[in-house]
Design a protein around this motif. Structure first.
Motif, PDB file in Angstrom:
ATOM      1  N   TRP A  50      12.090  50.250  29.225  1.00 28.18           N
ATOM      2  CA  TRP A  50      12.106  51.530  28.478  1.00 28.18           C
ATOM      3  C   TRP A  50      13.382  51.917  28.078  1.00 28.18           C
ATOM      4  O   TRP A  50      13.545  50.974  27.292  1.00 28.18           O
ATOM      5  N   TYR A  51      12.943  53.401  27.293  1.00 26.24           N
ATOM      6  CA  TYR A  51      13.412  53.967  26.103  1.00 26.24           C
ATOM      7  C   TYR A  51      15.036  54.400  26.552  1.00 26.24           C
ATOM      8  O   TYR A  51      14.424  55.119  28.126  1.00 26.24           O
ATOM      9  N   ASP A  52      15.977  54.031  26.668  1.00 27.18           N
ATOM     10  CA  ASP A  52      17.949  54.091  27.336  1.00 27.18           C
ATOM     11  C   ASP A  52      17.892  56.220  27.043  1.00 27.18           C
ATOM     12  O   ASP A  52      17.150  56.420  26.120  1.00 27.18           O
ATOM     13  N   PRO A  53      17.881  56.793  28.158  1.00 27.33           N
ATOM     14  CA  PRO A  53      16.960  58.033  28.070  1.00 27.33           C
ATOM     15  C   PRO A  53      18.712  58.807  28.187  1.00 27.33           C
ATOM     16  O   PRO A  53      19.503  58.880  28.200  1.00 27.33           O
ATOM     17  N   VAL A  54      18.253  59.968  27.496  1.00 26.03           N
ATOM     18  CA  VAL A  54      19.017  61.241  27.743  1.00 26.03           C
ATOM     19  C   VAL A  54      18.937  62.001  28.798  1.00 26.03           C
ATOM     20  O   VAL A  54      17.858  62.818  28.868  1.00 26.03           O
TER      21      VAL A  54
ATOM     22  N   GLY B  55      13.543  57.935  33.046  1.00 25.61           N
ATOM     23  CA  GLY B  55      12.834  57.184  32.346  1.00 25.61           C
ATOM     24  C   GLY B  55      11.525  56.929  32.258  1.00 25.61           C
ATOM     25  O   GLY B  55      11.292  56.778  33.565  1.00 25.61           O
ATOM     26  N   PHE B  56      11.241  56.399  31.720  1.00 28.97           N
ATOM     27  CA  PHE B  56       9.677  56.124  31.575  1.00 28.97           C
ATOM     28  C   PHE B  56       9.757  54.698  31.228  1.00 28.97           C
ATOM     29  O   PHE B  56       9.316  53.732  30.428  1.00 28.97           O
ATOM     30  N   VAL B  57       9.791  53.561  32.271  1.00 24.54           N
ATOM     31  CA  VAL B  57       9.179  52.762  32.975  1.00 24.54           C
ATOM     32  C   VAL B  57       7.832  51.928  32.615  1.00 24.54           C
ATOM     33  O   VAL B  57       6.930  52.470  33.012  1.00 24.54           O
TER      34      VAL B  57
ATOM     35  N   TYR C 254       0.043  58.074  30.160  1.00 20.82           N
ATOM     36  CA  TYR C 254       0.351  56.780  30.176  1.00 20.82           C
ATOM     37  C   TYR C 254       0.509  56.705  31.391  1.00 20.82           C
ATOM     38  O   TYR C 254       1.017  55.998  31.821  1.00 20.82           O
ATOM     39  N   PRO C 255      -0.837  55.881  31.133  1.00 18.37           N
ATOM     40  CA  PRO C 255      -0.982  54.247  32.510  1.00 18.37           C
ATOM     41  C   PRO C 255      -0.467  53.419  32.446  1.00 18.37           C
ATOM     42  O   PRO C 255      -0.347  52.960  33.811  1.00 18.37           O
ATOM     43  N   ASN C 256       0.418  52.914  31.354  1.00 21.10           N
ATOM     44  CA  ASN C 256       1.175  51.854  32.057  1.00 21.10           C
ATOM     45  C   ASN C 256       2.648  51.771  31.527  1.00 21.10           C
ATOM     46  O   ASN C 256       3.157  50.979  32.231  1.00 21.10           O
ATOM     47  N   ARG C 257       2.607  53.312  31.964  1.00 21.11           N
ATOM     48  CA  ARG C 257       3.996  53.480  32.570  1.00 21.11           C
ATOM     49  C   ARG C 257       4.284  54.398  34.023  1.00 21.11           C
ATOM     50  O   ARG C 257       3.279  54.769  34.464  1.00 21.11           O
ATOM     51  N   PHE C 258       5.432  54.344  34.840  1.00 21.70           N
ATOM     52  CA  PHE C 258       5.910  54.852  35.473  1.00 21.70           C
ATOM     53  C   PHE C 258       7.340  55.982  34.924  1.00 21.70           C
ATOM     54  O   PHE C 258       7.913  55.892  34.734  1.00 21.70           O
ATOM     55  N   ARG C 259       7.197  57.235  35.816  1.00 22.17           N
ATOM     56  CA  ARG C 259       8.527  57.692  35.743  1.00 22.17           C
ATOM     57  C   ARG C 259       9.516  57.271  36.665  1.00 22.17           C
ATOM     58  O   ARG C 259       8.698  57.475  38.239  1.00 22.17           O
ATOM     59  N   ILE C 260      10.920  57.278  36.283  1.00 15.92           N
ATOM     60  CA  ILE C 260      11.583  57.589  38.025  1.00 15.92           C
ATOM     61  C   ILE C 260      12.954  58.155  37.200  1.00 15.92           C
ATOM     62  O   ILE C 260      13.390  57.855  36.229  1.00 15.92           O
ATOM     63  N   GLY C 261      13.545  58.117  37.874  1.00 15.42           N
ATOM     64  CA  GLY C 261      14.201  59.851  38.208  1.00 15.42           C
ATOM     65  C   GLY C 261      15.357  59.306  38.994  1.00 15.42           C
ATOM     66  O   GLY C 261      15.815  58.475  39.459  1.00 15.42           O
ATOM     67  N   PHE C 262      16.643  59.876  38.279  1.00 14.49           N
ATOM     68  CA  PHE C 262      18.100  58.886  38.940  1.00 14.49           C
ATOM     69  C   PHE C 262      19.341  59.939  38.298  1.00 14.49           C
ATOM     70  O   PHE C 262      19.804  59.291  38.930  1.00 14.49           O
ATOM     71  N   GLY C 263      18.344  60.881  38.943  1.00  9.34           N
ATOM     72  CA  GLY C 263      19.773  61.682  39.473  1.00  9.34           C
ATOM     73  C   GLY C 263      20.311  62.542  40.788  1.00  9.34           C
ATOM     74  O   GLY C 263      21.292  63.134  40.738  1.00  9.34           O
ATOM     75  N   LEU C 264      19.511  61.802  41.285  1.00  8.92           N
ATOM     76  CA  LEU C 264      20.090  62.130  43.089  1.00  8.92           C
ATOM     77  C   LEU C 264      21.823  61.195  43.369  1.00  8.92           C
ATOM     78  O   LEU C 264      21.849  60.337  42.400  1.00  8.92           O
ATOM     79  N   PRO C 265      21.547  61.485  44.424  1.00 12.08           N
ATOM     80  CA  PRO C 265      23.566  61.385  44.734  1.00 12.08           C
ATOM     81  C   PRO C 265      23.462  59.088  45.081  1.00 12.08           C
ATOM     82  O   PRO C 265      21.904  58.900  45.039  1.00 12.08           O
ATOM     83  N   SER C 266      24.267  59.050  44.420  1.00 15.22           N
ATOM     84  CA  SER C 266      24.601  57.116  43.811  1.00 15.22           C
ATOM     85  C   SER C 266      23.313  56.605  44.701  1.00 15.22           C
ATOM     86  O   SER C 266      22.858  55.951  44.720  1.00 15.22           O
ATOM     87  N   GLU C 267      24.260  57.288  46.168  1.00 16.18           N
ATOM     88  CA  GLU C 267      23.920  56.048  47.171  1.00 16.18           C
ATOM     89  C   GLU C 267      21.987  56.412  48.011  1.00 16.18           C
ATOM     90  O   GLU C 267      21.790  55.415  47.873  1.00 16.18           O
ATOM     91  N   ALA C 268      21.276  57.397  47.317  1.00 16.62           N
ATOM     92  CA  ALA C 268      20.001  57.332  47.664  1.00 16.62           C
ATOM     93  C   ALA C 268      19.808  56.624  46.720  1.00 16.62           C
ATOM     94  O   ALA C 268      18.684  56.401  46.421  1.00 16.62           O
ATOM     95  N   LEU C 269      19.902  56.724  45.064  1.00 16.28           N
ATOM     96  CA  LEU C 269      19.647  55.804  44.481  1.00 16.28           C
ATOM     97  C   LEU C 269      19.520  53.821  44.459  1.00 16.28           C
ATOM     98  O   LEU C 269      18.742  53.798  44.686  1.00 16.28           O
ATOM     99  N   THR C 270      21.110  53.734  45.028  1.00 15.30           N
ATOM    100  CA  THR C 270      20.889  52.533  45.752  1.00 15.30           C
ATOM    101  C   THR C 270      19.657  52.241  46.731  1.00 15.30           C
ATOM    102  O   THR C 270      19.220  50.966  47.067  1.00 15.30           O
ATOM    103  N   ALA C 271      19.879  53.065  47.833  1.00 14.47           N
ATOM    104  CA  ALA C 271      18.986  52.748  48.593  1.00 14.47           C
ATOM    105  C   ALA C 271      17.814  52.516  48.233  1.00 14.47           C
ATOM    106  O   ALA C 271      17.135  51.626  48.908  1.00 14.47           O
ATOM    107  N   GLY C 272      17.108  53.747  47.040  1.00 12.40           N
ATOM    108  CA  GLY C 272      15.793  53.164  46.846  1.00 12.40           C
ATOM    109  C   GLY C 272      15.815  51.799  46.256  1.00 12.40           C
ATOM    110  O   GLY C 272      14.527  51.234  45.977  1.00 12.40           O
TER     111      GLY C 272
END
Length: 357
Positions: A285-289, A293-295, A327-345
């Motif tokens: 991905w491009y390290d996002p602000v 992220g677009f992976v 962009y069918p060769n990519r997917f978007r991931i969102g990482f703004g959720l609580p850290s515990e939920a991100l880790t679980a996902g």
């Protein structure tokens, strides 16, 4: 007016409600309502219907503009929509920087002729010369969002100022959707502060964690604000008094500093966690602000859509297919959720990749 179905929103409608974990959310984790005083008094219309004047003046000062150069809206989505209705018709042309949130190109395409100028992967750079070449005599609007959704690219002040000069030189407006701007550690000045042709839209959704308020605004020249207010009489009429009441508290200097500092810290921590996960699995991905992220799609899957369909079916985790952004060769991931939920996902995605390796 004929408009394309909103691919991403239809995807969410089909999968978000029943899935266990949402890893495609595009904003920071939501704040609890209990943090705020929830009594706005009588639940009538906000008068005047463009928003409470003192709060509009405070917001306008952020852009070097007056209260009359701010209009409160139902999120940034309505703010953008009102600008498009105010500036575009069959005789107009717009230039839109893509990939981007679909409404930023689909709504203009339903109203006027549109030329899309693509960011250049893998770093998603924006070439102002490409925008300049797309300008026509009938161009009335240039549209960009910064930081960018879905890529997370934050275009520099120099690049955005170049876009502004291109617009101004042709008597066109530059609209910048800035919903992620305050998640940056060092935000550049908003476009509405750059001059008479600058229009900024934003909301309390992405950076503040207040998506449920549906509270946003547009700031810009008075002729655009007045035209948008005229259209708003036919949409939501006035802001919600409850939303405005909570927004006023969130925008209080001390509260805002605490909210944004906490949210930037969370975004930074979760970005590191997500980066480590992607490195483990050889995904780029491009390290996002911001918090998106677009992976690159993993090997063995034809498209982002086929990958995301398998993930939600097998692991009950929602990602956003890059097909929704062209962009069918990519997917978007969102990482703004609580850290515990991100880790679980991400743990479930680890299991998915182990099974399909």
């Amino acid at each position: 007016m004929d408009i394309e179905p909103f691919t991403l929103e239809r995807w969410f409608a089909a999968h978000e409600h029943e899935a266990d974990i949402m890893l495609a959310e595009s904003g920071i984790r939501s704040l609890p309502a209990s943090r705020f005083d929830l009594d706005p008094g009588n639940l009538g219309y906000v008068i005047p219907t463009n928003g409470e004047p003192k709060l509009r003046a405070e917001v306008g000062a952020r852009y070097g503009r007056t209260a009359d150069e701010v209009l409160f809206t139902c999120g940034a989505q309505e703010a953008n929509f009102l600008v498009f209705l105010s500036l575009l018709n069959d005789d107009d042309h717009a230039v839109v920087v893509t990939p981007t949130y679909q409404s930023l190109h689909s709504v203009p395409e339903s109203l006027a002729d549109v030329t899309c100028v693509d960011l250049e992967p893998p770093e998603w750079t924006l070439d102002p010369d490409a925008v300049a070449k797309a300008i026509r005599p009938d161009t009335s609007l240039i549209v960009v969002n910064n930081p960018n959704n879905p890529t997370g690219r934050y275009h520099s002040q120099e690049t955005i100022e170049a876009l502004y000069e291109i617009a101004a030189d042709h008597g066109a407006y530059l609209l910048c959707d800035e919903v992620y701007r305050l998640l940056a550690e060092d935000p550049i000045p908003p476009v509405a502060s750059m001059g008479q042709y600058g229009i900024s839209t934003t909301s309390l959704t992405k950076a503040y964690g207040l998506a449920g308020l549906r509270f946003g605004w547009l700031a810009g020249p008075p002729e655009i604000i007045n035209a948008a207010w005229n259209w708003k009489d036919y949409t939501t009429i006035s802001p919600s008094p409850l939303s405005q009441h909570i927004a006023q508290q969130a925008l209080d200097t001390e509260n805002e500093r605490e909210i944004l500092t906490t949210n930037r810290t969370l975004a930074h921590k979760n970005r590191q966690t997500t980066r480590a996960f992607l490195d483990r699995h050889g995904l780029d991905w491009y390290d996002p602000v911001g918090v998106n992220g677009f992976v690159t799609v993993p090997d063995g899957f034809a498209t982002g859509m086929s990958f995301c369909e398998r993930v939600v079916r097998e692991e009950s985790v929602v990602l956003a297919p890059g097909d929704a952004f062209g962009y069918p060769n990519r997917f978007r991931i969102g990482f703004g959720l609580p850290s515990e939920a991100l880790t679980a996902g991400l743990s479930r995605l680890d299991t998915f990749f182990d099974r399909h390796s």
